[in-house]
Write an enzyme that holds these catalytic residues in place. Structure first.
Site, PDB file in Angstrom:
ATOM      1  N   LYS A  36       0.845  -1.200   0.000  1.00 52.72           N
ATOM      2  CA  LYS A  36       0.000   0.000   0.000  1.00 52.72           C
ATOM      3  C   LYS A  36       0.877   1.246   0.000  1.00 52.72           C
ATOM      4  O   LYS A  36       0.663   2.161  -0.786  1.00 52.72           O
ATOM      5  CB  LYS A  36      -0.880   0.026   1.249  1.00 52.72           C
ATOM      6  CG  LYS A  36      -1.571   1.366   1.497  1.00 52.72           C
ATOM      7  CD  LYS A  36      -2.404   1.413   2.756  1.00 52.72           C
ATOM      8  CE  LYS A  36      -1.633   1.809   3.976  1.00 52.72           C
ATOM      9  NZ  LYS A  36      -1.345   3.251   4.103  1.00 52.72           N
ATOM     10  N   ASN A  37       1.910   1.270   0.857  1.00 47.97           N
ATOM     11  CA  ASN A  37       2.683   2.501   1.027  1.00 47.97           C
ATOM     12  C   ASN A  37       3.657   2.745  -0.111  1.00 47.97           C
ATOM     13  O   ASN A  37       4.347   3.762  -0.134  1.00 47.97           O
ATOM     14  CB  ASN A  37       3.383   2.498   2.379  1.00 47.97           C
ATOM     15  CG  ASN A  37       2.363   2.647   3.500  1.00 47.97           C
ATOM     16  OD1 ASN A  37       1.203   3.006   3.239  1.00 47.97           O
ATOM     17  ND2 ASN A  37       2.761   2.347   4.707  1.00 47.97           N
ATOM     18  N   ARG A  65      -3.899  10.099   3.449  1.00 44.33           N
ATOM     19  CA  ARG A  65      -2.676  10.877   3.709  1.00 44.33           C
ATOM     20  C   ARG A  65      -1.871  11.009   2.435  1.00 44.33           C
ATOM     21  O   ARG A  65      -1.282  12.030   2.156  1.00 44.33           O
ATOM     22  CB  ARG A  65      -1.870  10.152   4.795  1.00 44.33           C
ATOM     23  CG  ARG A  65      -0.467  10.689   5.010  1.00 44.33           C
ATOM     24  CD  ARG A  65      -0.376  11.562   6.217  1.00 44.33           C
ATOM     25  NE  ARG A  65       0.991  12.003   6.459  1.00 44.33           N
ATOM     26  CZ  ARG A  65       1.303  13.189   6.981  1.00 44.33           C
ATOM     27  NH1 ARG A  65       0.350  14.035   7.291  1.00 44.33           N
ATOM     28  NH2 ARG A  65       2.554  13.536   7.197  1.00 44.33           N
ATOM     29  N   CYS A 112      -4.948   8.387   8.791  1.00 41.42           N
ATOM     30  CA  CYS A 112      -5.302   7.868  10.124  1.00 41.42           C
ATOM     31  C   CYS A 112      -4.920   8.879  11.212  1.00 41.42           C
ATOM     32  O   CYS A 112      -3.955   9.601  11.100  1.00 41.42           O
ATOM     33  CB  CYS A 112      -4.560   6.564  10.379  1.00 41.42           C
ATOM     34  SG  CYS A 112      -5.188   5.230   9.355  1.00 41.42           S
ATOM     35  N   ARG A 162       0.377  14.987  12.441  1.00 43.22           N
ATOM     36  CA  ARG A 162       1.054  14.490  11.241  1.00 43.22           C
ATOM     37  C   ARG A 162       1.381  15.690  10.353  1.00 43.22           C
ATOM     38  O   ARG A 162       0.759  15.950   9.350  1.00 43.22           O
ATOM     39  CB  ARG A 162       0.194  13.463  10.504  1.00 43.22           C
ATOM     40  CG  ARG A 162      -0.099  12.247  11.359  1.00 43.22           C
ATOM     41  CD  ARG A 162      -0.802  11.146  10.600  1.00 43.22           C
ATOM     42  NE  ARG A 162       0.143  10.413   9.752  1.00 43.22           N
ATOM     43  CZ  ARG A 162      -0.248   9.401   8.963  1.00 43.22           C
ATOM     44  NH1 ARG A 162      -1.522   9.095   8.882  1.00 43.22           N
ATOM     45  NH2 ARG A 162       0.637   8.751   8.237  1.00 43.22           N
ATOM     46  N   ASP A 203       4.312   0.811  11.975  1.00 43.16           N
ATOM     47  CA  ASP A 203       3.061   0.229  11.478  1.00 43.16           C
ATOM     48  C   ASP A 203       2.835  -1.177  12.002  1.00 43.16           C
ATOM     49  O   ASP A 203       1.734  -1.709  11.853  1.00 43.16           O
ATOM     50  CB  ASP A 203       3.056   0.174   9.948  1.00 43.16           C
ATOM     51  CG  ASP A 203       3.057   1.557   9.349  1.00 43.16           C
ATOM     52  OD1 ASP A 203       3.285   1.679   8.141  1.00 43.16           O
ATOM     53  OD2 ASP A 203       2.846   2.521  10.102  1.00 43.16           O
ATOM     54  N   ILE A 262       8.009   7.118  16.656  1.00 41.87           N
ATOM     55  CA  ILE A 262       7.602   7.887  15.460  1.00 41.87           C
ATOM     56  C   ILE A 262       6.243   8.539  15.683  1.00 41.87           C
ATOM     57  O   ILE A 262       6.040   9.715  15.397  1.00 41.87           O
ATOM     58  CB  ILE A 262       7.612   6.963  14.220  1.00 41.87           C
ATOM     59  CG1 ILE A 262       9.071   6.545  13.969  1.00 41.87           C
ATOM     60  CG2 ILE A 262       7.017   7.662  12.994  1.00 41.87           C
ATOM     61  CD1 ILE A 262       9.290   5.625  12.829  1.00 41.87           C
ATOM     62  N   ARG A 310      -8.824  -0.039   3.892  1.00 42.06           N
ATOM     63  CA  ARG A 310      -7.916   0.872   3.175  1.00 42.06           C
ATOM     64  C   ARG A 310      -6.593   0.191   2.853  1.00 42.06           C
ATOM     65  O   ARG A 310      -5.925   0.549   1.901  1.00 42.06           O
ATOM     66  CB  ARG A 310      -7.622   2.106   4.047  1.00 42.06           C
ATOM     67  CG  ARG A 310      -8.736   3.118   4.103  1.00 42.06           C
ATOM     68  CD  ARG A 310      -8.269   4.373   4.799  1.00 42.06           C
ATOM     69  NE  ARG A 310      -6.973   4.787   4.268  1.00 42.06           N
ATOM     70  CZ  ARG A 310      -6.131   5.569   4.928  1.00 42.06           C
ATOM     71  NH1 ARG A 310      -6.444   5.994   6.146  1.00 42.06           N
ATOM     72  NH2 ARG A 310      -4.986   5.923   4.400  1.00 42.06           N
TER      73      ARG A 310
END
Ligand code: EPZ
Length: 420
Positions: A22-23, A94, A118, A123, A307, A329, A399
């Site tokens: 996904k990222n 995002r 999220c 952020r 994550d 983080i 998502r």
């Protein structure tokens, strides 16, 4: 409202295939704006973030053939125009901020609303703005986050990232790929997804060197052409299912995994006493008992991924002893803790540190997903728990987890998606 219902307490076995990352794909799709020809992406996960980005691209004028059954997108951005994007859609994820880098690189301007995503606590996007400004763009606030290049194009420069940032690193690569001259990103993030985006950019004719290290050099080019690219496997989806297999598996194979992308996570599983067999592109998880509690601290890649601190937590709750989890983080990434406590977990948050005592007998309950990876943690907890767990707000989960119901059903989980 859609909900996930799980009748837990059943052991699982079989094979779970991992989809595209996904990222990575949420950056690869906007990156195709930089090419003035057709780009084919293979291995694209069928997740709602992809659907949202495709919809935004089509609003901009891109022509996209989608075959998500086969994981393919054929994207033609030759007729894309830079126009203000629909705030509602932009706000839904995002990664919409990647449109800034791609549109600036191609058109010298971008009007993209503030990104959503999220709720993990603050952020900011100050590093993205710092990079664009350094390259010669300025932010015209009154036009809803409109960015405009001063002069006729972006000009390469050296940019130091105050904080290691995946998004800012990728966004800078996108904008700099068409800037004039050399851009150097110092203190760059090193995630595999950054290498994946650099690979596509180079296949489209860009000149990106050093992706995956903390110094990336980009020599701008005038033209970028079409390409074909296969998305790397999703290391976070893989980690999520590895933790589940360690908790409830009698022999589960996680397929389509790049072991190197998960070394710090696998080291933690082995520290707990989980039995694993690592193969070329799969990992077998053996039935594991008498697991030991461990402490987790998330740091930038190649350290333990933020994550994965939520998805590993239900496994930690099955181990033996006290442990702590610190997310350096996103310190506020703790919204799953009260939901797990409702299921009987002995877990709490003290000064940005999550403390847990194991083992715990989890019992099914009505819980709600507060963000993507918190939702994934609740799915795993529901599979471990005795009784029925009902999870609401599951849009977060959809998502980022491709065909999660089908994949879990195939290994024996009693799980279904209901409309209530
Ligand atoms: C990416 O988010 C991922 N999302 C996140 O995954 C992941 O948790 C995060 O990287 C890890 O670093 C996508 O790739 C779409 P960052 P991103 O910029 O790029 C601070 C998931 O579950 N920061 O690397 O938004 C920030 O506050 C999601 O799949 C600034 O200070 O994260 C954070 O503390 C959740 N200024 C740290 O850097 C900036 O301009 C790392 O953030 C940007 C970031």
């Amino acid at each position: 409202m859609k909900k996930i219902v799980i009748n837990g307490g059943k052991r699982i076995s079989g094979t779970i295939p991992i989809s595209g990352a996904k990222n990575s794909v949420v950056a690869l799709i906007p990156a195709t704006i930089l090419a003035n020809d057709v780009v084919t992406l293979e291995g694209v996960p069928d997740i709602s973030d992809v659907a949202s980005l495709v919809e935004i691209m089509e609003i901009m004028g891109a022509k996209i053939e989608r075959n998500l059954e086969e994981g393919r997108l054929v994207i033609d951005t030759r007729s894309v125009v830079s126009r203000p994007l629909p705030y509602g859609k932009i706000n839904s994820l995002r990664a919409s901020y990647y449109f800034n880098g791609a549109l600036l690189g191609r058109f010298g301007q971008a009007t993209v609303g503030l990104p959503g995503g999220c709720d993990l606590g603050p952020r900011p996007t100050d590093l993205h703005d710092k990079a664009f400004k350094a390259l010669g763009a300025k932010k015209i606030q009154e036009e809803a986050e409109h960015l405009e290049v001063i002069g006729d194009s972006l000009v390469g420069t050296t940019i130091y990232m105050d904080v290691v940032s995946v998004g800012a690193t990728i966004n800078t690569m996108l904008a700099a790929s068409r800037a004039k001259g050399l851009t150097i990103i110092e203190n760059a993030a090193r995630e595999p997804e950054i290498i994946d985006v650099a690979t596509l950019l180079n296949n489209m004719g860009a000149q990106v060197r050093g992706a995956g290290t903390d110094i990336i050099r980009i020599t701008g080019v005038d033209e970028m052409h079409g390409a074909q690219h296969t998305v790397i496997p999703d290391r976070i989806e893989a980690g999520t299912y590895l933790a589940l297999a360690a908790a409830m598996g009698d022999g589960v194979i996680i397929e389509n995994v790049i072991y190197e992308h998960l070394e710090s996570f696998i080291a933690k599983l082995e520290e707990m006493g989980v039995g694993l067999t690592i193969r070329e592109d799969s990992i077998e998880v053996h039935k594991s008992e008498n697991l030991k509690s461990v402490n987790i601290t998330s740091v930038p890649y190649p350290g333990f991924a933020t994550d994965l601190q939520q998805p590993i937590t239900p496994l930690l709750l099955k181990a033996k002893g006290r442990g702590s989890i610190v997310d350096t983080i996103y310190q506020k990434r703790v919204n799953h803790v009260p939901e797990l406590a409702r299921m009987g977990a002995n877990i709490s948050v003290l000064d940005d540190r999550i403390i847990y005592d194991a083992p715990n007998e989890l019992t099914g309950s009505c819980v709600q997903a507060t963000d993507l990876r918190a939702g994934a943690a609740l799915v795993t907890a529901g599979i471990i728990a005795s009784g029925t767990t009902k999870i609401s707000n599951i849009e977060f989960i959809l998502r980022g987890y491709d065909h999660i119901i089908e994949k879990l059903t195939a290994v024996g989980v009693d799980i279904q998606l209901i409309e209530e």
